[in-house]
Design a protein around this motif. Structure first.
Motif, PDB file in Angstrom:
ATOM      1  N   LEU A  37       0.827  -1.208   0.000  1.00 51.83           N
ATOM      2  CA  LEU A  37       0.000   0.000   0.000  1.00 51.83           C
ATOM      3  C   LEU A  37       0.863   1.261   0.000  1.00 51.83           C
ATOM      4  CD1 LEU A  37      -2.738  -1.207   2.497  1.00 51.83           C
ATOM      5  CD2 LEU A  37      -3.121  -0.607   0.097  1.00 51.83           C
ATOM      6  N   SER A  38       1.978   1.213   0.717  1.00 49.26           N
ATOM      7  CA  SER A  38       2.855   2.385   0.752  1.00 49.26           C
ATOM      8  C   SER A  38       3.468   2.672  -0.605  1.00 49.26           C
ATOM      9  CB  SER A  38       3.963   2.195   1.796  1.00 49.26           C
ATOM     10  OG  SER A  38       4.939   1.267   1.355  1.00 49.26           O
ATOM     11  N   LYS A  39       3.645   1.633  -1.416  1.00 51.53           N
ATOM     12  CA  LYS A  39       4.217   1.831  -2.748  1.00 51.53           C
ATOM     13  C   LYS A  39       3.292   2.663  -3.636  1.00 51.53           C
ATOM     14  CE  LYS A  39       7.534   0.433  -4.121  1.00 51.53           C
ATOM     15  NZ  LYS A  39       8.869   1.090  -4.121  1.00 51.53           N
ATOM     16  N   ALA A  40       2.002   2.594  -3.379  1.00 54.57           N
ATOM     17  CA  ALA A  40       1.062   3.418  -4.146  1.00 54.57           C
ATOM     18  C   ALA A  40       1.330   4.897  -3.884  1.00 54.57           C
ATOM     19  CB  ALA A  40      -0.375   3.057  -3.785  1.00 54.57           C
ATOM     20  N   TYR A  41       1.701   5.229  -2.652  1.00 51.13           N
ATOM     21  CA  TYR A  41       1.995   6.627  -2.329  1.00 51.13           C
ATOM     22  C   TYR A  41       3.324   7.056  -2.944  1.00 51.13           C
ATOM     23  CZ  TYR A  41       1.760  10.967   0.317  1.00 51.13           C
ATOM     24  OH  TYR A  41       1.667  12.288   0.664  1.00 51.13           O
ATOM     25  N   ASP A  42       4.277   6.144  -3.022  1.00 54.16           N
ATOM     26  CA  ASP A  42       5.525   6.434  -3.736  1.00 54.16           C
ATOM     27  C   ASP A  42       5.222   6.820  -5.176  1.00 54.16           C
ATOM     28  OD1 ASP A  42       6.804   5.670  -1.427  1.00 54.16           O
ATOM     29  OD2 ASP A  42       7.735   3.865  -2.262  1.00 54.16           O
ATOM     30  N   LEU A  43       4.338   6.065  -5.797  1.00 58.70           N
ATOM     31  CA  LEU A  43       3.993   6.318  -7.200  1.00 58.70           C
ATOM     32  C   LEU A  43       3.306   7.666  -7.356  1.00 58.70           C
ATOM     33  CD1 LEU A  43       3.827   5.387 -10.131  1.00 58.70           C
ATOM     34  CD2 LEU A  43       1.715   4.164  -9.560  1.00 58.70           C
ATOM     35  N   TYR A  44       2.441   8.007  -6.439  1.00 61.63           N
ATOM     36  CA  TYR A  44       1.757   9.304  -6.464  1.00 61.63           C
ATOM     37  C   TYR A  44       2.770  10.447  -6.514  1.00 61.63           C
ATOM     38  CZ  TYR A  44      -0.619  13.326  -4.230  1.00 61.63           C
ATOM     39  OH  TYR A  44      -1.097  14.571  -3.906  1.00 61.63           O
ATOM     40  N   ASN A  45       3.762  10.391  -5.644  1.00 58.35           N
ATOM     41  CA  ASN A  45       4.788  11.435  -5.611  1.00 58.35           C
ATOM     42  C   ASN A  45       5.671  11.403  -6.857  1.00 58.35           C
ATOM     43  OD1 ASN A  45       5.048  12.972  -2.770  1.00 58.35           O
ATOM     44  ND2 ASN A  45       4.255  10.918  -2.420  1.00 58.35           N
ATOM     45  N   LEU A  46       5.981  10.203  -7.333  1.00 58.60           N
ATOM     46  CA  LEU A  46       6.820  10.081  -8.522  1.00 58.60           C
ATOM     47  C   LEU A  46       6.138  10.674  -9.751  1.00 58.60           C
ATOM     48  CD1 LEU A  46       9.505   9.004  -9.667  1.00 58.60           C
ATOM     49  CD2 LEU A  46       8.333   6.845 -10.130  1.00 58.60           C
ATOM     50  N   LEU A  47       4.840  10.459  -9.890  1.00 53.51           N
ATOM     51  CA  LEU A  47       4.104  10.989 -11.032  1.00 53.51           C
ATOM     52  C   LEU A  47       3.978  12.514 -10.958  1.00 53.51           C
ATOM     53  CD1 LEU A  47       1.360   8.241 -11.433  1.00 53.51           C
ATOM     54  CD2 LEU A  47       3.282   8.694 -12.972  1.00 53.51           C
ATOM     55  N   LEU A  48       3.838  13.060  -9.758  1.00 56.09           N
ATOM     56  CA  LEU A  48       3.892  14.515  -9.622  1.00 56.09           C
ATOM     57  C   LEU A  48       5.280  15.016 -10.028  1.00 56.09           C
ATOM     58  CD1 LEU A  48       2.005  15.056  -6.238  1.00 56.09           C
ATOM     59  CD2 LEU A  48       1.236  15.809  -8.496  1.00 56.09           C
ATOM     60  N   GLY A  49       6.300  14.249  -9.654  1.00 54.09           N
ATOM     61  CA  GLY A  49       7.658  14.609 -10.024  1.00 54.09           C
ATOM     62  C   GLY A  49       7.909  14.566 -11.517  1.00 54.09           C
ATOM     63  N   LEU A  50       7.114  13.780 -12.255  1.00 57.13           N
ATOM     64  CA  LEU A  50       7.270  13.721 -13.700  1.00 57.13           C
ATOM     65  C   LEU A  50       6.910  15.064 -14.343  1.00 57.13           C
ATOM     66  CD1 LEU A  50       7.880  12.180 -16.284  1.00 57.13           C
ATOM     67  CD2 LEU A  50       5.553  11.223 -16.207  1.00 57.13           C
ATOM     68  N   ILE A  51       5.930  15.747 -13.800  1.00 57.24           N
ATOM     69  CA  ILE A  51       5.568  17.078 -14.310  1.00 57.24           C
ATOM     70  C   ILE A  51       6.754  18.016 -14.155  1.00 57.24           C
ATOM     71  CG2 ILE A  51       4.074  19.082 -13.926  1.00 57.24           C
ATOM     72  CD1 ILE A  51       1.889  17.105 -13.008  1.00 57.24           C
ATOM     73  N   VAL A  52       7.408  17.943 -13.014  1.00 56.73           N
ATOM     74  CA  VAL A  52       8.588  18.775 -12.763  1.00 56.73           C
ATOM     75  C   VAL A  52       9.711  18.396 -13.722  1.00 56.73           C
ATOM     76  CG1 VAL A  52      10.332  19.421 -11.060  1.00 56.73           C
ATOM     77  CG2 VAL A  52       7.952  19.063 -10.335  1.00 56.73           C
ATOM     78  N   ALA A  53       9.931  17.108 -13.930  1.00 56.55           N
ATOM     79  CA  ALA A  53      11.012  16.641 -14.806  1.00 56.55           C
ATOM     80  C   ALA A  53      10.795  17.102 -16.244  1.00 56.55           C
ATOM     81  CB  ALA A  53      11.110  15.120 -14.741  1.00 56.55           C
ATOM     82  N   ILE A  54       9.560  17.046 -16.714  1.00 60.65           N
ATOM     83  CA  ILE A  54       9.257  17.498 -18.079  1.00 60.65           C
ATOM     84  C   ILE A  54       9.522  19.000 -18.209  1.00 60.65           C
ATOM     85  CG2 ILE A  54       7.402  17.847 -19.757  1.00 60.65           C
ATOM     86  CD1 ILE A  54       6.135  15.239 -18.609  1.00 60.65           C
ATOM     87  N   THR A  55       9.118  19.756 -17.203  1.00 66.09           N
ATOM     88  CA  THR A  55       9.329  21.204 -17.231  1.00 66.09           C
ATOM     89  C   THR A  55      10.818  21.537 -17.219  1.00 66.09           C
ATOM     90  OG1 THR A  55       7.230  21.520 -16.050  1.00 66.09           O
ATOM     91  CG2 THR A  55       8.757  23.376 -16.084  1.00 66.09           C
ATOM     92  N   LYS A  56      11.597  20.809 -16.433  1.00 59.05           N
ATOM     93  CA  LYS A  56      13.044  21.048 -16.398  1.00 59.05           C
ATOM     94  C   LYS A  56      13.691  20.706 -17.735  1.00 59.05           C
ATOM     95  CE  LYS A  56      13.859  20.568 -11.424  1.00 59.05           C
ATOM     96  NZ  LYS A  56      14.497  19.759 -10.353  1.00 59.05           N
ATOM     97  N   GLU A  57      13.224  19.639 -18.376  1.00 59.21           N
ATOM     98  CA  GLU A  57      13.747  19.274 -19.695  1.00 59.21           C
ATOM     99  C   GLU A  57      13.416  20.364 -20.706  1.00 59.21           C
ATOM    100  OE1 GLU A  57      15.393  17.259 -22.965  1.00 59.21           O
ATOM    101  OE2 GLU A  57      15.752  17.158 -20.797  1.00 59.21           O
ATOM    102  N   ALA A  58      12.208  20.911 -20.616  1.00 58.57           N
ATOM    103  CA  ALA A  58      11.824  22.005 -21.507  1.00 58.57           C
ATOM    104  C   ALA A  58      12.730  23.212 -21.276  1.00 58.57           C
ATOM    105  CB  ALA A  58      10.369  22.387 -21.274  1.00 58.57           C
ATOM    106  N   GLY A  59      13.064  23.474 -20.008  1.00 57.17           N
ATOM    107  CA  GLY A  59      13.948  24.588 -19.689  1.00 57.17           C
ATOM    108  C   GLY A  59      15.354  24.379 -20.233  1.00 57.17           C
ATOM    109  N   ARG A  60      15.848  23.152 -20.138  1.00 55.64           N
ATOM    110  CA  ARG A  60      17.183  22.844 -20.650  1.00 55.64           C
ATOM    111  C   ARG A  60      17.237  23.083 -22.166  1.00 55.64           C
ATOM    112  NH1 ARG A  60      19.923  19.063 -23.220  1.00 55.64           N
ATOM    113  NH2 ARG A  60      18.058  17.811 -23.622  1.00 55.64           N
TER     114      ARG A  60
END
Length: 333
Positions: A37-60
């Motif tokens: 069950l805790s792994k589901a929360y890991d995934l929640y945070n990781l997917l939010l982090g994907l938005i940040v990663a895409i934005t950083k790639e766009a900035g680069r």
């Protein structure tokens, strides 16, 4: 965040594994349940982090284009996407950054995928409409990411493969967790800045108690519950039932018997839906009829102190649960 839909799915998986693995230690199995069950929360945070990663790639990429434009004396490209206010707020979110740092999870090892995903976004009508729009507001920035998430992240086979390679748990979790990510995007408030609250891992201790009680009851009272099944299947050879059907009914009966606040029709609905994904194509209808017969017998004999509707109509959903999300079936052995 962890709701009863996720809990039921995980209990089905872990109960199945409990019998298949041979090591029948319920304490260890319970620890595995809560880890899952805790792994589901890991995934929640990781997917939010994907938005940040895409934005950083766009900035680069924007920096490279700007450098070339400067050398060639051309106008600088728009920075609207890179400076999207919602994405920047998310990148500064304290809860998200603390979690990703503590759990040591990121998109650093998937740079190629992130780059290709940004390229698809950049070519999309959603992106072009946003970049060409004269509207300049936080609401528009946030709405962009709600649309992009639904279009490019929610249904993405390549992403699913990457996540499955990282954790076997996430194959089943993704489609439910997606709904929580979208909910989080919609509830972000610009005024909250970096202190914007994310969804908590558990809504309350009541949900933890629900998971623990249901899992233990399903296993510890298995003989009793299977006896109820045998009584209700007099015209069937009980030994020939699909093992998954037995597991599903065993857990459903445990829920009826040990969790007084969950209506009978809700319980039956939930496990009929799970059966459609995890068992045979005929299992949903069969389990519906069996559980209805078992519940009526238990109510009529006073062993189950719950109200049951006089007419069997378990196809209609109760408001007790969140909307259903279609999930990929997977049982880990």
């Amino acid at each position: 965040m962890i709701n009863r839909e996720i809990i039921r799915i995980k209990i089905v998986q872990l109960t199945y594994a409990y019998y298949q693995n041979g090591n029948k230690n319920i304490d260890s199995a319970e620890k595995e349940l809560f880890f899952s069950l805790s792994k589901a929360y890991d995934l929640y945070n990781l997917l939010l982090g994907l938005i940040v990663a895409i934005t950083k790639e766009a900035g680069r990429r924007l920096e490279l284009i700007q450098a070339r434009a400067t050398r060639e004396g051309k106008a600088n490209p728009s920075r609207k996407f890179v400076f999207n206010r919602f994405a920047l707020q998310l990148s500064e979110n304290k809860e998200l950054n603390d979690f990703l740092s503590t759990q040591k999870i990121s998109w650093d090892d998937s740079a190629t995928f992130v780059g290709q995903l940004f390229e698809k976004i950049e070519q999309s009508e959603i992106y072009q409409d946003y970049m060409n729009s004269t509207e300049d507001s936080y609401d528009a920035d946030r709405e962009l990411w709600r649309k992009l998430y639904k279009a490019f992240i929610q249904e993405n086979d390549e992403l699913d493969t990457i996540l499955e390679d990282q954790s076997l748990y996430w194959n089943d979790d993704k489609e439910i967790v997606d709904t929580f990510v979208i909910k989080t995007i919609k509830r972000f408030n610009e005024q909250d800045g970096a202190k914007q609250e994310l969804l908590p891992e558990w809504d309350s201790d009541e949900e933890k108690d629900f998971a623990r009680k249901l899992f233990r009851a399903a296993i510890l009272n298995a003989d009793e519950y299977q006896h109820y099944m045998s009584e209700a299947s007099r015209n069937w050879d009980f030994s020939r039932l699909a093992f998954m059907d037995i597991i599903l009914m065993q857990i459903a009966i445990a829920e009826m018997m040990t969790l007084p606040n969950v209506p009978i029709n809700v319980t039956i609905n939930e496990y009929v839906e799970i059966a459609k994904l995890y068992s045979t194509h005929k299992s949903g209808g069969y389990i519906n009829g069996m559980l209805d017969a078992i519940a009526r017998n238990l109510v009529n004999t006073g062993r189950l102190m719950k109200h049951m509707d006089p007419v069997k109509e378990h196809a209609k959903k109760s408001n007790e649960e969140t909307p259903k999300v279609k999930m990929r079936p997977r049982i880990k052995k």
